[in-house]
Design a protein around this motif. Structure first.
Motif, PDB file in Angstrom:
ATOM      1  N   LYS A  68       0.855  -1.222   0.012  1.00  0.00           N
ATOM      2  CA  LYS A  68      -0.068  -0.162   0.096  1.00  0.00           C
ATOM      3  C   LYS A  68       0.868   1.408   0.071  1.00  0.00           C
ATOM      4  N   VAL A  69       1.939   1.045   0.786  1.00  0.00           N
ATOM      5  CA  VAL A  69       2.797   2.333   0.837  1.00  0.00           C
ATOM      6  C   VAL A  69       3.376   2.428  -0.647  1.00  0.00           C
ATOM      7  N   LYS A  70       3.923   1.316  -1.112  1.00  0.00           N
ATOM      8  CA  LYS A  70       4.502   1.593  -2.380  1.00  0.00           C
ATOM      9  C   LYS A  70       3.479   2.354  -3.384  1.00  0.00           C
ATOM     10  N   ASP A  71       2.256   1.733  -3.466  1.00  0.00           N
ATOM     11  CA  ASP A  71       1.115   1.990  -4.395  1.00  0.00           C
ATOM     12  C   ASP A  71       0.998   3.698  -4.271  1.00  0.00           C
ATOM     13  N   LEU A  72       0.853   4.127  -3.059  1.00  0.00           N
ATOM     14  CA  LEU A  72       0.735   5.373  -2.781  1.00  0.00           C
ATOM     15  C   LEU A  72       1.906   6.495  -2.822  1.00  0.00           C
ATOM     16  N   LEU A  73       2.992   5.900  -2.739  1.00  0.00           N
ATOM     17  CA  LEU A  73       4.413   6.589  -3.354  1.00  0.00           C
ATOM     18  C   LEU A  73       4.281   6.532  -4.676  1.00  0.00           C
ATOM     19  N   HIS A  74       4.032   5.732  -5.317  1.00  0.00           N
ATOM     20  CA  HIS A  74       4.210   5.809  -6.619  1.00  0.00           C
ATOM     21  C   HIS A  74       2.963   5.991  -7.571  1.00  0.00           C
ATOM     22  N   GLY A  75       1.912   5.782  -7.059  1.00  0.00           N
ATOM     23  CA  GLY A  75       0.564   5.982  -7.806  1.00  0.00           C
ATOM     24  C   GLY A  75       0.004   7.370  -7.548  1.00  0.00           C
ATOM     25  N   SER A  76       0.404   8.046  -6.698  1.00  0.00           N
ATOM     26  CA  SER A  76      -0.168   9.397  -6.318  1.00  0.00           C
ATOM     27  C   SER A  76       0.697  10.439  -7.083  1.00  0.00           C
ATOM     28  N   LYS A  77      -0.438  11.573  -7.268  1.00  0.00           N
ATOM     29  CA  LYS A  77       0.322  12.684  -8.145  1.00  0.00           C
ATOM     30  C   LYS A  77       1.289  13.340  -6.967  1.00  0.00           C
ATOM     31  N   GLN A  78       2.175  14.040  -7.477  1.00  0.00           N
ATOM     32  CA  GLN A  78       3.352  14.582  -6.854  1.00  0.00           C
ATOM     33  C   GLN A  78       2.917  15.397  -5.684  1.00  0.00           C
ATOM     34  N   GLY A  79       1.729  16.022  -5.768  1.00  0.00           N
ATOM     35  CA  GLY A  79       1.235  17.142  -4.535  1.00  0.00           C
ATOM     36  C   GLY A  79       0.397  16.348  -3.862  1.00  0.00           C
ATOM     37  N   GLU A  80       0.179  15.093  -4.047  1.00  0.00           N
ATOM     38  CA  GLU A  80      -0.939  14.387  -3.204  1.00  0.00           C
ATOM     39  C   GLU A  80      -0.396  13.531  -2.211  1.00  0.00           C
ATOM     40  N   ILE A  81       0.977  13.063  -2.543  1.00  0.00           N
ATOM     41  CA  ILE A  81       1.680  11.956  -1.699  1.00  0.00           C
ATOM     42  C   ILE A  81       1.283  11.837  -0.163  1.00  0.00           C
ATOM     43  N   ALA A  82       1.809  13.076   0.232  1.00  0.00           N
ATOM     44  CA  ALA A  82       1.493  13.340   1.583  1.00  0.00           C
ATOM     45  C   ALA A  82       0.315  13.120   2.174  1.00  0.00           C
ATOM     46  N   LYS A  83      -0.701  13.931   1.576  1.00  0.00           N
ATOM     47  CA  LYS A  83      -2.105  13.660   1.798  1.00  0.00           C
ATOM     48  C   LYS A  83      -2.639  12.397   1.831  1.00  0.00           C
ATOM     49  N   ASN A  84      -2.222  11.597   0.981  1.00  0.00           N
ATOM     50  CA  ASN A  84      -2.767  10.243   0.777  1.00  0.00           C
ATOM     51  C   ASN A  84      -2.098   9.401   1.974  1.00  0.00           C
ATOM     52  N   LEU A  85      -0.681   9.484   2.194  1.00  0.00           N
ATOM     53  CA  LEU A  85      -0.125   8.728   3.225  1.00  0.00           C
ATOM     54  C   LEU A  85      -0.702   8.951   4.314  1.00  0.00           C
ATOM     55  N   ALA A  86      -0.925  10.434   4.817  1.00  0.00           N
ATOM     56  CA  ALA A  86      -1.579  10.751   6.040  1.00  0.00           C
ATOM     57  C   ALA A  86      -3.160  10.210   5.883  1.00  0.00           C
ATOM     58  N   GLN A  87      -3.853  10.220   5.002  1.00  0.00           N
ATOM     59  CA  GLN A  87      -5.061   9.609   5.305  1.00  0.00           C
ATOM     60  C   GLN A  87      -5.110   8.124   5.394  1.00  0.00           C
ATOM     61  N   ALA A  88      -4.141   7.358   4.811  1.00  0.00           N
ATOM     62  CA  ALA A  88      -3.804   5.963   5.276  1.00  0.00           C
ATOM     63  C   ALA A  88      -3.451   5.746   6.718  1.00  0.00           C
ATOM     64  N   ILE A  89      -2.648   6.703   6.979  1.00  0.00           N
ATOM     65  CA  ILE A  89      -2.370   6.657   8.594  1.00  0.00           C
ATOM     66  C   ILE A  89      -3.447   6.894   9.381  1.00  0.00           C
ATOM     67  N   ILE A  90      -4.129   7.771   9.144  1.00  0.00           N
ATOM     68  CA  ILE A  90      -5.453   8.123   9.990  1.00  0.00           C
ATOM     69  C   ILE A  90      -6.505   6.951   9.952  1.00  0.00           C
ATOM     70  N   ASN A  91      -6.542   6.509   8.848  1.00  0.00           N
ATOM     71  CA  ASN A  91      -7.464   5.258   8.701  1.00  0.00           C
ATOM     72  C   ASN A  91      -7.250   4.068   9.606  1.00  0.00           C
ATOM     73  N   ARG A  92      -5.832   3.683   9.507  1.00  0.00           N
ATOM     74  CA  ARG A  92      -5.279   2.545  10.154  1.00  0.00           C
ATOM     75  C   ARG A  92      -5.448   2.694  11.630  1.00  0.00           C
ATOM     76  N   GLU A  93      -5.155   4.057  12.138  1.00  0.00           N
ATOM     77  CA  GLU A  93      -5.272   4.361  13.647  1.00  0.00           C
ATOM     78  C   GLU A  93      -6.607   4.486  14.097  1.00  0.00           C
ATOM     79  N   LYS A  94      -7.710   4.762  13.374  1.00  0.00           N
ATOM     80  CA  LYS A  94      -8.903   4.738  13.737  1.00  0.00           C
ATOM     81  C   LYS A  94      -9.366   3.454  13.827  1.00  0.00           C
ATOM     82  N   GLN A  95      -8.820   2.389  12.963  1.00  0.00           N
ATOM     83  CA  GLN A  95      -9.208   1.128  13.105  1.00  0.00           C
ATOM     84  C   GLN A  95      -8.925   0.659  14.359  1.00  0.00           C
ATOM     85  N   LYS A  96      -7.583   0.840  14.840  1.00  0.00           N
ATOM     86  CA  LYS A  96      -7.020   0.557  16.076  1.00  0.00           C
ATOM     87  C   LYS A  96      -7.818   0.963  17.300  1.00  0.00           C
TER      88      LYS A  96
END
Length: 105
Positions: A68-96
């Motif tokens: 998932k990290v690789k997909d986000l790093l390589h599949g996101s537009k340049q300006g959206e990488i940080a936002k997409n990683l942040a959203q993935a982190i938030i979603n995972r921590e909410k699950q926890k």
């Protein structure tokens, strides 16, 4: 558990897992989820620019799958990488948070 509490507890996990020094204040009148995403995106941008190893280690500790990290790093537009990683982190921590809440005695 209400949405505000879920976001606030997720924030505390994120702060611990990423080793963030900067704190974020929550206000009940604001959309806490949007504020957390904005705050975390800024932090992720900083780590992407200055300490990629720390970010990757944190993503591992948070339990974001490597593919998932690789997909986000390589599949996101340049300006959206940080936002997409942040959203993935938030979603995972909410699950926890929700899982811990579900299994509390």
């Amino acid at each position: 558990m209400d949405q505000f509490t879920l976001v606030e507890q997720s924030y505390h996990l994120i702060r611990k897992d990423l080793g963030l020094e900067e704190e974020m204040e929550f206000g009940k009148e604001e959309n806490a989820a949007d504020r957390l995403l904005t705050f975390l995106t800024k932090q992720i941008n900083h780590l992407l620019d200055h300490d990629l190893n720390k970010l990757l280690n944190a993503l591992y500790r948070i339990d974001i799958p490597e593919n998932k990290v690789k997909d986000l790093l390589h599949g996101s537009k340049q300006g959206e990488i940080a936002k997409n990683l942040a959203q993935a982190i938030i979603n995972r921590e909410k699950q926890k948070v929700m899982t811990r809440q579900q299994y509390q005695p």
